[in-house]
Design an enzyme around this catalytic site. Structure first.
Site, PDB file in Angstrom:
ATOM      1  N   PRO A 148      30.259  45.242  44.705  1.00 38.20           N
ATOM      2  CA  PRO A 148      31.025  44.269  45.501  1.00 38.20           C
ATOM      3  C   PRO A 148      30.205  43.017  45.796  1.00 38.20           C
ATOM      4  CG  PRO A 148      31.136  46.476  46.469  1.00 38.20           C
ATOM      5  CD  PRO A 148      30.098  46.529  45.400  1.00 38.20           C
ATOM      6  N   GLY A 149      30.897  41.884  45.852  1.00 39.84           N
ATOM      7  CA  GLY A 149      30.259  40.636  46.263  1.00 39.84           C
ATOM      8  C   GLY A 149      29.442  39.943  45.201  1.00 39.84           C
ATOM      9  N   HIS A 375       5.050  55.457  66.077  1.00 41.69           N
ATOM     10  CA  HIS A 375       6.011  55.947  65.084  1.00 41.69           C
ATOM     11  C   HIS A 375       6.166  54.931  63.948  1.00 41.69           C
ATOM     12  CE1 HIS A 375       9.921  58.024  63.999  1.00 41.69           C
ATOM     13  NE2 HIS A 375      10.082  56.849  63.400  1.00 41.69           N
ATOM     14  N   GLU A 376       6.440  53.672  64.300  1.00 41.98           N
ATOM     15  CA  GLU A 376       6.647  52.645  63.281  1.00 41.98           C
ATOM     16  C   GLU A 376       5.334  52.251  62.604  1.00 41.98           C
ATOM     17  OE1 GLU A 376       9.551  52.145  62.431  1.00 41.98           O
ATOM     18  OE2 GLU A 376      10.620  52.942  64.166  1.00 41.98           O
ATOM     19  N   ASP A 451      14.050  60.504  59.535  1.00 38.05           N
ATOM     20  CA  ASP A 451      12.930  60.520  58.591  1.00 38.05           C
ATOM     21  C   ASP A 451      12.853  61.851  57.854  1.00 38.05           C
ATOM     22  OD1 ASP A 451      12.211  57.965  59.445  1.00 38.05           O
ATOM     23  OD2 ASP A 451      10.970  58.755  61.067  1.00 38.05           O
TER      24      ASP A 451
END
Length: 563
Positions: A148-149, A375-376, A451
């Site tokens: 699409p697009g 975490h990140e 995750d």
């Protein structure tokens, strides 16, 4: 073209309207005559009672006719609209007129190979005499497929504009309705109009967007008539494109779809119907640069602030529609910030808003902010140091619609095939958050839910589908189970032995455990880098590409480069 020929074509298209108007005129004239006779009789009568009696007859007759005409008209219009016009399904629809199509060929940016293939079709439609001199025939159908697009509808409009032929456009979902046989009737009416336009103008283009709505493979009906109606629509389309017609009309059908052509009816895909099939994929790096320049030229922007090459590299896997949306969203953000021009800051904000979602009004406690930061940071460090193809473009602990934090990493250019190392790197990146939380806090949170899901998905497919398990078992077990386990395609628990399933599940866990050990070894070794990155992320909340690169360079680290 003679006026007589135009009159014949007009009569063939609108003969029902002409017939109804003629009948209404005759009825009106008859009513006037009867009414005049009644008025004359009324004036000539001597007796008052006779005059009253005779004069009431034509008046009663007149009012009866008027009442009958009103009710018959209402019933006929409603009946035609409901059964043949789509009824409630037609409300709000707008048909595209040929004069509304005004897309020039030069406005189709990028996709040079696709344009080269489509331009040949344009030349054939423009100069049919050259093809006829060698005994050839103009193609009957052109199928545009792709994600699409990517510009399928845009390209079809450009073809119609360049050729200069009438352009009849319809959406596949508008053809079928709640009445059995309605789709076939609408297709007959559509191609009847197309043939008339071709006779008047030398050719006509019929564009069917989302053609898969009426081109699915024919199947047996389940007893409610729905599949029978769909089959009738497919049969009608087959007949209109290559049926038993004595006159060869210059009508070209252009279909656009997002699905694979293997999911469409095989009879439509053969030569003589959709003769040409053009796949329109996502734009390349060069095409993305040209697209950004084109859409940025439509707004006020600062060329010194915006590096189009950098933006194009960040927009990998973006469609032309996505790029247009980025430019439009950036202009809205600039107006919100009361700026006269769009800068790189607005472009980055627009891409973040589209890719990552809106910011959430969530207030973290200091403990939660620290947990999300580590975490990140685990994701970012593993992606930067271990992933063979991806760059880390952004790290954020600002809550958005996709999660409480995010690390955006992807390759600088499109990759169409991946090896075992790529999938293992994806698993390691997803597990980086789990290991970082465990090393820092000696526990883990529920934030690793998605995750773990991603890691299991990659490992499962490596073992069950792609033959990448450590035990040496090879085969696409999932596809075999779905294909042969049940005639309807549903999986069955009895196709594979329990021993084989246990072995495959063991392979999945071995991959997960091996990746966990490698990630734990890396983050333990880079504990100082983990601490530095997490603290920077906690203090700034967001880190862009340049800031991430600066942190790793200060720590003397370089990302893994694919050979």
């Amino acid at each position: 073209m003679s006026d007589l020929r135009k009159l014949k074509v007009y009569f063939r298209l609108h003969w029902i309207k002409i017939l109804l108007i003629t009948l209404a005129s005759i009825l009106g004239i008859f009513t006037v005559i009867v009414l005049s006779a009644g008025v004359t009789a009324m004036l000539n009568l001597e007796s008052f009672y006779k005059q009253l009696q005779f004069s009431s007859i034509p008046l009663q007759f007149f009012f009866s006719i008027v009442t009958a005409i009103i009710f018959a008209s209402i019933y006929t219009i409603f009946h035609y609209w409901f059964f043949f016009g789509g009824g409630m399904t037609k409300l709000g629809q707008k048909k595209v007129k040929s004069e509304e199509v005004n897309i020039r060929w030069k406005e189709v940016i990028g996709m040079d190979e696709v344009k080269r293939e489509a331009w040949e079709v344009v030349q054939l439609l423009k100069d049919r005499s050259s093809l006829q001199r060698v005994g050839g025939r103009v193609i009957k159908g052109l199928l545009l497929s792709g994600p699409p697009g990517c510009g399928k509808t845009y390209l079809a409009k450009a073809i119609a504009t360049e050729v200069g032929l009438p352009f009849l456009s319809v959406v596949g979902s508008e053809i079928e309705g709640i009445i059995v046989g309605l789709g076939a009737a609408k297709l007959r009416a559509l191609f009847k109009e197309a043939r008339a336009m071709a006779e008047l103008h030398g050719g006509c283009i019929v564009f069917i967007d989302e053609v898969d709505s009426i081109a699915r493979p024919r199947r047996g009906d389940m007893g409610f008539g729905g599949q029978m109606s769909a089959n009738a629509a497919v049969n009608q389309l087959l007949t209109e494109m290559d049926g038993l017609r004595k006159i060869e009309n210059n009508v070209v059908v252009i279909g656009a779809t997002n699905v694979d052509e293997r999911e469409l009816d095989p009879a439509l895909m053969r030569a003589g119907r959709f003769d040409r099939k053009i796949y329109i994929g996502l734009p390349s790096l060069k095409d993305r640069e040209n697209l950004f320049r084109f859409y940025l030229s439509k707004i006020k922007y600062d060329p010194e602030s915006i590096d189009v090459a950098v933006v194009a590299r960040k927009a990998v896997y973006k469609s032309p529609a996505d790029i247009s949306n980025i430019a439009r969203e950036a202009s809205i953000i600039a107006v919100r910030n009361k700026k006269e021009k769009v800068t790189m800051k607005e472009i980055n904000e627009a891409m973040d808003r589209i890719d990552l979602g809106l910011k959430k009004p969530i207030e973290f406690s200091e403990k939660e902010k620290e947990q999300v930061a580590y975490h990140e940071a685990g994701h970012a460090i593993v992606a930067y140091l271990l992933h063979p193809t991806d760059d880390v473009f952004k790290a954020s602990i600002i809550p958005r619609s996709i999660g409480l934090g995010v690390v955006s990493h992807h390759s600088r250019q499109e990759s169409h095939i991946h090896n075992r190392e790529y999938y293992l790197a994806n698993i390691k990146v997803t597990l980086g958050s789990y290991v970082a939380e465990k090393l820092k806090f000696n526990t883990t949170t529920s934030g690793v839910d998605e995750d773990m899901h991603q890691a299991m998905w990659w490992a499962y497919n490596m073992v069950w589908r792609w033959g990448m398990g450590p035990s040496g078992l090879k085969g696409n077990f999932k596809a075999l189970e779905a294909s042969f386990g049940n005639p309807l395609g549903f999986s069955t628990p009895n196709f594979l032995s329990e021993k084989t399933k246990e072995k495959l599940d063991e392979d999945v866990q071995k991959i997960i455990q091996q990746c966990l050990q490698e990630v734990e070894g890396l983050l333990t070794k880079e504990a100082q880098l983990l601490e530095r990155f997490a603290q920077e992320l906690k203090n700034r909340q967001e880190l862009d590409y340049d800031e991430i690169e600066a942190i790793f360079k200060e720590c003397g680290k370089e990302r893994l480069r694919q050979p």
